[in-house]
Design an enzyme around this catalytic site. Structure first.
Site, PDB file in Angstrom:
ATOM      1  N   GLU A   1      -2.144  10.795  -0.424  1.00 51.38           N
ATOM      2  CA  GLU A   1      -3.395  10.035  -0.463  1.00 51.38           C
ATOM      3  C   GLU A   1      -3.754   9.535   0.917  1.00 51.38           C
ATOM      4  O   GLU A   1      -4.937   9.522   1.309  1.00 51.38           O
ATOM      5  CB  GLU A   1      -3.258   8.855  -1.440  1.00 51.38           C
ATOM      6  CG  GLU A   1      -4.561   8.104  -1.715  1.00 51.38           C
ATOM      7  CD  GLU A   1      -4.818   6.946  -0.771  1.00 51.38           C
ATOM      8  OE1 GLU A   1      -5.872   6.303  -0.910  1.00 51.38           O
ATOM      9  OE2 GLU A   1      -3.987   6.679   0.131  1.00 51.38           O
TER      10      GLU A   1
ATOM     11  N   ASP B   1      -4.759   0.682  -6.481  1.00 55.21           N
ATOM     12  CA  ASP B   1      -4.375   0.919  -5.086  1.00 55.21           C
ATOM     13  C   ASP B   1      -4.418  -0.415  -4.347  1.00 55.21           C
ATOM     14  O   ASP B   1      -5.480  -0.948  -4.068  1.00 55.21           O
ATOM     15  CB  ASP B   1      -5.357   1.916  -4.458  1.00 55.21           C
ATOM     16  CG  ASP B   1      -4.955   2.340  -3.051  1.00 55.21           C
ATOM     17  OD1 ASP B   1      -4.001   1.772  -2.507  1.00 55.21           O
ATOM     18  OD2 ASP B   1      -5.605   3.252  -2.510  1.00 55.21           O
TER      19      ASP B   1
ATOM     20  N   ASP C   1       0.840  -1.202   0.000  1.00 53.93           N
ATOM     21  CA  ASP C   1       0.000   0.000   0.000  1.00 53.93           C
ATOM     22  C   ASP C   1       0.874   1.250   0.000  1.00 53.93           C
ATOM     23  O   ASP C   1       1.221   1.762   1.046  1.00 53.93           O
ATOM     24  CB  ASP C   1      -0.895  -0.015   1.237  1.00 53.93           C
ATOM     25  CG  ASP C   1      -1.847   1.165   1.277  1.00 53.93           C
ATOM     26  OD1 ASP C   1      -2.071   1.789   0.224  1.00 53.93           O
ATOM     27  OD2 ASP C   1      -2.353   1.466   2.373  1.00 53.93           O
TER      28      ASP C   1
ATOM     29  N   HIS D   1      -0.979  -0.666   6.694  1.00 58.56           N
ATOM     30  CA  HIS D   1      -0.633   0.544   7.440  1.00 58.56           C
ATOM     31  C   HIS D   1       0.286   0.267   8.633  1.00 58.56           C
ATOM     32  O   HIS D   1       0.288   1.023   9.601  1.00 58.56           O
ATOM     33  CB  HIS D   1      -1.891   1.278   7.897  1.00 58.56           C
ATOM     34  CG  HIS D   1      -2.544   2.041   6.790  1.00 58.56           C
ATOM     35  ND1 HIS D   1      -3.546   2.956   7.010  1.00 58.56           N
ATOM     36  CD2 HIS D   1      -2.337   2.042   5.447  1.00 58.56           C
ATOM     37  CE1 HIS D   1      -3.931   3.476   5.844  1.00 58.56           C
ATOM     38  NE2 HIS D   1      -3.200   2.934   4.881  1.00 58.56           N
TER      39      HIS D   1
END
Length: 517
Positions: A326, A355, A294, A455
């Protein structure tokens, strides 16, 4: 990546190109190259080399490639240099954005009625644009619904100043996800004298991203509060709502309202300037990690496709975009679209978004341009259905399953569909949980996130699924070259013909752009 397996895929992609062309009546003229040429030239090894470079950049810059950091600037320089060498006209579009990072890791501990330490990134997480603080105080629930309503997006906890009537200044406000933005809740709590904020998920069961019991990931949208703000799971919120609860909440953050960063825009020197075919991906990671899936994966696939597409004079103008910021709310793509004139918008006949295309526990998701599943977000602007069908034909041709994924507004297609530009693309899943049905269809592990390192600092080169990467790279190359030579584009017609669509409205409660609910 296994070269032998990829060579087998290339043969399949060649067949796929031939099969998808009739779907959109895009057969090239006799003098034009066959779209299969691009698919043959874009190799998995080439894409993987870019991912290795992104990892090296992160390693040399504190483990991150987030916008506003040296790691992102180095990523921009790498991509721009490659594109210039391939003959593209490259523009670095500068814009300002509100920067955020955690300086040290946050912590959440229950002091009373008994001691308990909560696990960062499992039980709780600092919200983007949280303030800093080290607070030990009583937890005071604010208009929460325990048990939750059976209907999602029902709780109004903390949405009105009146919710804080009787709130004790100095306490930590406990609120629930629901009908208003996290920023509204946090600002109301701060105005009432709260020294910290805990927002827990709403509590309704569901599948995948629809499960409102999981860890709440969110952003306040801007640095408007100076107290700690974290999100938690429903279970943690329910636990902290018990009478007599005291916690210690610690956050250490940095915000900068006017930090500069860049989008990278590359335009081919060939093609009809009134018929622009765009493909894009966000180049930035979150601060916490290198962001190789990501979204190094999407960026590497788009970059390698662009480098090979630059070898061919195309009928239509190609424009490739690598978006900045983003992860802080689609800021790069929003800035780009907001600064287009009406005439420039009309020239963009479609936008393809990539994405996260290599999630380790992947599904092959295609954006649902026609709302054929009849659930979730509505259809995209007219022409989005054609893009969806092209990708479906590709996956059918190579014998791979696929599924629809909604235009939720949580990636960079959002600003394009909001102004009526047809859009489509691919997505292999993020923090949502894979269902048993999906595991039977795609393989992998049910009950586990599509990307367990989403993340997080473990989103490294080891977090890439090579099969998903090579299959989706073939789809990117096929679609790009088909549209590069098509005389019938989804957003066809004279400048000004594109009409505003209704798909994908609203943002999601997710670190990319979750400024609302």
């Amino acid at each position: 990546m296994r070269v032998r397996a990829y060579k087998g895929l290339l043969a399949a992609v060649t067949a796929a190109s031939a099969l998808v062309l009739p779907v959109i009546s895009a057969t090239p003229a006799a003098a034009d190259p066959d779209p299969r040429a691009l698919s043959k030239s874009v190799t998995g090894l080439g894409v993987k080399r870019h991912l290795v470079k992104f990892q090296q950049i992160a390693d040399a810059n504190g483990g991150t490639r987030a916008s506003g950091t040296a790691g992102y600037d180095a990523s921009v320089a790498y991509v721009a240099d490659k594109l210039r060498r391939a003959g593209y006209k490259v523009t670095l579009q500068e814009f300002e954005f509100p920067f955020f990072r955690e300086i040290t890791k946050s912590s959440l501990e229950r002091v009373a009625p008994s001691a308990k330490t909560y696990v960062r990134n499992t039980d709780f997480r600092t919200m983007t644009y949280s303030g800093s603080g080290n607070v030990t105080a009583a937890v005071q629930a604010v208009d929460v619904m325990i048990p939750p309503s059976p209907t999602p997006n029902t709780s109004t906890s903390g949405c009105e100043a009146s919710d804080f009537a009787g709130f004790t200044p100095g306490n930590i406000a406990l609120m629930q996800r629901g009908t208003c933005g996290f920023q509204v809740k946090a600002e109301n709590a701060q105005a009432a004298g709260a020294k910290g904020v805990i927002i827990f998920n709403e509590g309704q069961p569901g599948e995948g991203a629809a499960d409102r019991r999981t860890l709440l990931l969110g952003t306040l949208g801007a640095p408007t509060v100076n107290i700690p703000v974290v999100g938690t799971t429903y279970a943690v919120g329910e636990e902290l709502a018990a009478a007599g609860t005291t916690v210690t909440l610690v956050t250490d953050t940095e915000s900068d309202l006017n930090r500069k960063t860049h989008n990278v825009l590359a335009e081919s020197r060939w093609g009809d300037p009134d018929k622009v075919v765009m493909a894009g991906s966000h180049l930035d990671s979150v601060v916490e990690g290198p962001g190789i899936n990501d979204n190094g994966s999407g960026s590497a696939g788009v970059l390698e496709t662009a480098l090979k597409a630059g070898l061919f004079p195309t009928k239509n103008k190609l424009r490739f975009a690598f978006w900045g910021a983003e992860e802080l709310g689609l800021l790069g793509s929003e800035h780009y679209v907001a600064n287009l004139s009406a005439e420039e918008k009309a020239k963009i006949k479609l936008y393809l978004n990539f994405d996260m295309i290599a999630s380790p526990n992947y599904t092959f998701g295609i954006y649902d341009g026609d709302d054929s599943d009849g659930v979730g977000a509505p259809a995209g602007p007219a022409g989005s259905d054609q893009i969806e069908k092209l990708f479906e034909s590709y996956f059918k041709a190579i014998g791979e399953p696929y599924t629809g994924t909604d235009f939720t507004g949580r990636s960079d297609y959002g600003p394009f569909i909001e102004v009526g530009i047809p859009a489509g693309g691919l997505f292999t899943g993020a923090e949502g949980i894979k269902t048993a049905e999906e595991a039977a269809k795609f393989g992998g592990e049910a009950g586990v996130a599509y990307d367990k390192c989403y993340h997080l600092e473990c989103d490294t080169i080891d977090n890439i699924n090579d099969k998903a990467l090579r299959v989706n790279t073939g789809a990117i190359a096929t679609a790009t070259f088909v549209y590069a030579y098509s005389s019938q584009l989804p957003g066809g017609g004279a400048p000004g013909a594109n009409q505003p669509g209704t798909g994908g409205g609203g943002h999601d409660d997710h670190d990319h752009d979750g400024v609302e609910m």
